[in-house]
Design a protein around this motif. Structure first.
Motif, PDB file in Angstrom:
ATOM      1  N   PHE A 194       0.835  -1.197   0.000  1.00  0.00           N
ATOM      2  CA  PHE A 194       0.000   0.000   0.000  1.00  0.00           C
ATOM      3  C   PHE A 194       0.870   1.247   0.000  1.00  0.00           C
ATOM      4  CE2 PHE A 194       0.341  -0.887   4.617  1.00  0.00           C
ATOM      5  CZ  PHE A 194       0.833   0.331   5.059  1.00  0.00           C
ATOM      6  N   VAL A 195       0.269   2.348  -0.412  1.00  0.00           N
ATOM      7  CA  VAL A 195       0.814   3.695  -0.246  1.00  0.00           C
ATOM      8  C   VAL A 195      -0.296   4.524   0.387  1.00  0.00           C
ATOM      9  CG1 VAL A 195       2.452   3.574  -2.146  1.00  0.00           C
ATOM     10  CG2 VAL A 195       0.123   4.354  -2.581  1.00  0.00           C
ATOM     11  N   GLY A 196       0.091   5.549   1.138  1.00  0.00           N
ATOM     12  CA  GLY A 196      -0.933   6.329   1.801  1.00  0.00           C
ATOM     13  C   GLY A 196      -0.420   7.649   2.320  1.00  0.00           C
ATOM     14  N   TRP A 197      -1.341   8.463   2.793  1.00  0.00           N
ATOM     15  CA  TRP A 197      -1.001   9.739   3.401  1.00  0.00           C
ATOM     16  C   TRP A 197      -1.965  10.000   4.553  1.00  0.00           C
ATOM     17  CZ3 TRP A 197      -4.953  13.223   3.656  1.00  0.00           C
ATOM     18  CH2 TRP A 197      -6.003  13.076   2.742  1.00  0.00           C
ATOM     19  N   ASN A 198      -1.524  10.846   5.490  1.00  0.00           N
ATOM     20  CA  ASN A 198      -2.355  11.242   6.620  1.00  0.00           C
ATOM     21  C   ASN A 198      -2.142  12.710   6.924  1.00  0.00           C
ATOM     22  OD1 ASN A 198      -3.900   9.003   8.136  1.00  0.00           O
ATOM     23  ND2 ASN A 198      -1.944   8.036   7.635  1.00  0.00           N
ATOM     24  N   ALA A 199      -3.225  13.437   7.139  1.00  0.00           N
ATOM     25  CA  ALA A 199      -3.156  14.758   7.752  1.00  0.00           C
ATOM     26  C   ALA A 199      -3.318  14.558   9.255  1.00  0.00           C
ATOM     27  CB  ALA A 199      -4.268  15.656   7.202  1.00  0.00           C
ATOM     28  N   VAL A 200      -2.427  15.134  10.039  1.00  0.00           N
ATOM     29  CA  VAL A 200      -2.414  14.889  11.478  1.00  0.00           C
ATOM     30  C   VAL A 200      -2.424  16.227  12.222  1.00  0.00           C
ATOM     31  CG1 VAL A 200      -1.250  12.671  11.281  1.00  0.00           C
ATOM     32  CG2 VAL A 200       0.112  14.759  11.479  1.00  0.00           C
ATOM     33  N   GLY A 201      -2.865  16.185  13.439  1.00  0.00           N
ATOM     34  CA  GLY A 201      -2.894  17.374  14.273  1.00  0.00           C
ATOM     35  C   GLY A 201      -3.180  17.000  15.708  1.00  0.00           C
ATOM     36  N   GLY A 202      -3.135  17.977  16.570  1.00  0.00           N
ATOM     37  CA  GLY A 202      -3.426  17.695  17.958  1.00  0.00           C
ATOM     38  C   GLY A 202      -3.155  18.871  18.866  1.00  0.00           C
ATOM     39  N   THR A 203      -3.420  18.652  20.133  1.00  0.00           N
ATOM     40  CA  THR A 203      -3.203  19.668  21.142  1.00  0.00           C
ATOM     41  C   THR A 203      -2.741  19.013  22.426  1.00  0.00           C
ATOM     42  OG1 THR A 203      -4.247  21.486  22.363  1.00  0.00           O
ATOM     43  CG2 THR A 203      -5.612  19.563  21.890  1.00  0.00           C
ATOM     44  N   VAL A 204      -2.015  19.756  23.225  1.00  0.00           N
ATOM     45  CA  VAL A 204      -1.558  19.274  24.518  1.00  0.00           C
ATOM     46  C   VAL A 204      -1.715  20.392  25.532  1.00  0.00           C
ATOM     47  CG1 VAL A 204       0.839  19.918  23.991  1.00  0.00           C
ATOM     48  CG2 VAL A 204       0.371  18.254  25.816  1.00  0.00           C
ATOM     49  N   TRP A 205      -2.131  20.042  26.721  1.00  0.00           N
ATOM     50  CA  TRP A 205      -2.240  20.989  27.838  1.00  0.00           C
ATOM     51  C   TRP A 205      -1.589  20.360  29.050  1.00  0.00           C
ATOM     52  CZ3 TRP A 205      -6.308  21.181  32.002  1.00  0.00           C
ATOM     53  CH2 TRP A 205      -6.099  22.283  32.840  1.00  0.00           C
ATOM     54  N   GLN A 206      -0.616  21.052  29.619  1.00  0.00           N
ATOM     55  CA  GLN A 206       0.126  20.565  30.771  1.00  0.00           C
ATOM     56  C   GLN A 206      -0.083  21.525  31.936  1.00  0.00           C
ATOM     57  OE1 GLN A 206       4.190  19.656  29.918  1.00  0.00           O
ATOM     58  NE2 GLN A 206       4.604  18.825  31.957  1.00  0.00           N
ATOM     59  N   PRO A 207      -1.089  21.273  32.787  1.00  0.00           N
ATOM     60  CA  PRO A 207      -1.397  22.199  33.875  1.00  0.00           C
ATOM     61  C   PRO A 207      -0.305  22.291  34.939  1.00  0.00           C
ATOM     62  CG  PRO A 207      -2.707  20.196  34.070  1.00  0.00           C
ATOM     63  CD  PRO A 207      -2.013  20.127  32.747  1.00  0.00           C
ATOM     64  N   ASN A 208       0.503  21.232  35.080  1.00  0.00           N
ATOM     65  CA  ASN A 208       1.608  21.252  36.030  1.00  0.00           C
ATOM     66  C   ASN A 208       2.684  20.286  35.533  1.00  0.00           C
ATOM     67  OD1 ASN A 208       0.810  18.544  36.981  1.00  0.00           O
ATOM     68  ND2 ASN A 208      -0.882  19.628  37.994  1.00  0.00           N
ATOM     69  N   ASP A 209       3.755  20.123  36.329  1.00  0.00           N
ATOM     70  CA  ASP A 209       4.881  19.302  35.893  1.00  0.00           C
ATOM     71  C   ASP A 209       4.542  17.824  35.815  1.00  0.00           C
ATOM     72  OD1 ASP A 209       6.460  21.529  35.705  1.00  0.00           O
ATOM     73  OD2 ASP A 209       7.350  21.322  37.704  1.00  0.00           O
ATOM     74  N   ASN A 210       3.453  17.403  36.445  1.00  0.00           N
ATOM     75  CA  ASN A 210       3.150  15.974  36.540  1.00  0.00           C
ATOM     76  C   ASN A 210       2.080  15.493  35.563  1.00  0.00           C
ATOM     77  OD1 ASN A 210       3.665  16.895  39.730  1.00  0.00           O
ATOM     78  ND2 ASN A 210       4.826  15.135  39.031  1.00  0.00           N
ATOM     79  N   ASN A 211       1.201  16.376  35.141  1.00  0.00           N
ATOM     80  CA  ASN A 211       0.040  15.949  34.365  1.00  0.00           C
ATOM     81  C   ASN A 211       0.026  16.578  32.978  1.00  0.00           C
ATOM     82  OD1 ASN A 211      -1.944  14.453  36.393  1.00  0.00           O
ATOM     83  ND2 ASN A 211      -1.028  16.174  37.501  1.00  0.00           N
ATOM     84  N   ALA A 212      -0.519  15.844  32.015  1.00  0.00           N
ATOM     85  CA  ALA A 212      -0.675  16.357  30.661  1.00  0.00           C
ATOM     86  C   ALA A 212      -1.906  15.721  30.018  1.00  0.00           C
ATOM     87  CB  ALA A 212       0.555  16.067  29.811  1.00  0.00           C
ATOM     88  N   LEU A 213      -2.652  16.529  29.285  1.00  0.00           N
ATOM     89  CA  LEU A 213      -3.798  16.072  28.512  1.00  0.00           C
ATOM     90  C   LEU A 213      -3.484  16.237  27.031  1.00  0.00           C
ATOM     91  CD1 LEU A 213      -6.677  17.713  30.575  1.00  0.00           C
ATOM     92  CD2 LEU A 213      -6.030  15.299  30.577  1.00  0.00           C
ATOM     93  N   ASN A 214      -3.737  15.202  26.237  1.00  0.00           N
ATOM     94  CA  ASN A 214      -3.413  15.224  24.813  1.00  0.00           C
ATOM     95  C   ASN A 214      -4.637  14.831  23.992  1.00  0.00           C
ATOM     96  OD1 ASN A 214      -0.166  15.349  24.457  1.00  0.00           O
ATOM     97  ND2 ASN A 214      -0.699  14.211  26.300  1.00  0.00           N
ATOM     98  N   LEU A 215      -4.709  15.380  22.796  1.00  0.00           N
ATOM     99  CA  LEU A 215      -5.688  14.949  21.807  1.00  0.00           C
ATOM    100  C   LEU A 215      -4.974  14.852  20.467  1.00  0.00           C
ATOM    101  CD1 LEU A 215      -8.548  14.277  20.847  1.00  0.00           C
ATOM    102  CD2 LEU A 215      -8.910  16.738  20.500  1.00  0.00           C
ATOM    103  N   ASP A 216      -4.918  13.639  19.907  1.00  0.00           N
ATOM    104  CA  ASP A 216      -4.287  13.407  18.606  1.00  0.00           C
ATOM    105  C   ASP A 216      -5.373  13.079  17.585  1.00  0.00           C
ATOM    106  OD1 ASP A 216      -1.721  13.738  19.638  1.00  0.00           O
ATOM    107  OD2 ASP A 216      -1.580  11.635  20.218  1.00  0.00           O
ATOM    108  N   LEU A 217      -5.270  13.706  16.415  1.00  0.00           N
ATOM    109  CA  LEU A 217      -6.246  13.515  15.344  1.00  0.00           C
ATOM    110  C   LEU A 217      -5.529  13.134  14.066  1.00  0.00           C
ATOM    111  CD1 LEU A 217      -8.295  16.793  15.957  1.00  0.00           C
ATOM    112  CD2 LEU A 217      -8.947  14.498  16.714  1.00  0.00           C
TER     113      LEU A 217
END
Length: 387
Positions: A194-217
């Motif tokens: 196969f051959v293929g392509w992907n458009a990708v994106g996302g966001t990250v929020w790190q409220p403190n040194d220990n925690n992080a929230l991510n969203l990958d699309l």
């Protein structure tokens, strides 16, 4: 010993200065003069915050003093600045494995498992770097190659290549966005798959040194060749996750929602799933590294969108699969390799188990080889170098 004698003939106050070389820092770390190295590397970084080697030796000095979270942050900076003037790095992984399922084509094909077992080897190389770094925004690029070989090289050799480009934007000190694209190509048994392509994106929020929230699309298209054209598909996926990092502990909880619209309607599906991973550092300061134990589990539910009426089915039905995955590993993560102080390395042994339960099972087919109901286990030993 001659190097050590030369170092000890210099006043310690002089060592804690910008004049401390990489060789001096390495020798002092061997003799547990960690605080002196820390002071000297911090002084070097005052003059040049992009001195990757200074970040590297600062990480080793901090880890030797038990300051694990600070050491991890310094190690990340060392990787970012390339241990010197480089703005790129290389990861090379080599491994050998035992697998109960010799069908190594991508999961998208959903071929029947063949539980005869086999052994094989894998090599995976990634070259990645950063360009156009303005502090608040930068561009990341990567090139990857993976080659998986089983004993039957001609039939089950899977080779994949990938290239990617992403643009990152920092939002304050605790959040960021990124967007990009990558292309991919794969071959199976020496023939293009196969051959293929992907458009990708996302966001990250790190409220403190220990925690992080991510969203990958991701959203893209994969075009299958070599007789697998029915699996050509538009594909989309969203993966939210929460991760936590403590001193010697880490954990991640994640989920996914995916959809694939194939050329062959029988293989089009929607999927939801969840996963959990945890890691524990069980030993510290073992040969410039730490011993980690990690484990994880995942669950996916896949509903196929059209009724399947292929000839091997006793009666037409809509396919429905549930998949459970379990994995565990023990790894030795070293800041320096056994043959170069400028390269880190990771030794790892891992094992996994998968169970795919499908309504296309032995009772639903004329030919049991067409069952989509299977179990799989595998073990793998690997070494990875980080330049």
């Amino acid at each position: 010993m001659l190097l050590l004698s030369g170092l000890l003939s210099v006043p310690l106050t002089a060592l804690a200065s910008t004049s401390m070389s990489n060789e001096q820092a390495s020798a002092l770390l061997d003799y547990h003069m960690d605080n002196k190295v820390e002071a000297a590397m911090r002084a070097r970084l005052q003059d040049n915050p992009e001195d990757g080697n200074a970040w590297h030796y600062l990480s080793l000095a901090l880890r030797a003093q038990g300051k694990a979270s600070q050491a991890d942050a310094a190690k990340d900076n060392a990787a970012r600045f390339g241990l010197g003037e480089r703005d790129w790095h290389i990861d090379l992984r080599m491994s050998g494995f035992v697998d109960s399922n010799v069908v190594v084509v991508p999961n998208a094909l959903n071929l029947a498992a063949r539980d005869r077992g086999d052994i094989g080897a894998r090599i995976h190389a990634v070259i990645a770097g950063t360009a156009f770094d303005q502090g608040w925004t930068h561009t990341d690029w990567s090139l990857a190659y993976a080659d998986m070989l089983y004993q039957d090289f001609s039939a089950f050799a899977l080779r994949q290549m990938q290239a990617g480009l992403t643009q990152h934007l920092d939002i304050g000190d605790s959040a960021g966005l990124w967007i990009g694209a990558h292309g991919e190509q794969a071959s199976l048994g020496g023939k293009r798959l196969f051959v293929g392509w992907n458009a990708v994106g996302g966001t990250v929020w790190q409220p403190n040194d220990n925690n992080a929230l991510n969203l990958d699309l991701s959203f893209g298209h994969r075009n299958f060749l070599s007789g697998y054209g029915a699996f050509t598909a538009w594909r989309g996926k969203a993966s939210p996750s929460w991760s936590w990092q403590g001193d010697g502990l880490k954990a991640t909880l994640g989920g996914n929602a995916a959809r694939e619209q194939t050329h062959s309607g029988e293989e089009a599906y929607r999927q939801i799933g969840a996963s959990a991973d945890a890691g524990w550092r069980i030993l510290e300061h073992i040969g410039h590294g730490d011993i980690w134990v990690e484990s994880g589990a995942g669950f996916d539910l896949r509903n196929y969108q059209q009724t399947n009426s292929q000839p091997f089915l006793i009666r037409p039905l809509k396919r429905r699969d549930t998949q459970l995955k379990l994995i565990g590993s023990i790894s030795w993560k070293r800041s320096v390799s056994m043959w170069s102080e400028k390269a880190g390395e990771t030794w790892k042994f891992q094992a996994g188990w998968m169970r795919n339960r499908s309504n296309i099972d032995r009772t639903a087919v004329f030919d049991v080889a067409q069952s989509r109901d299977w179990r799989r286990w595998w073990t793998e030993a690997s070494i990875q170098w980080h330049y």
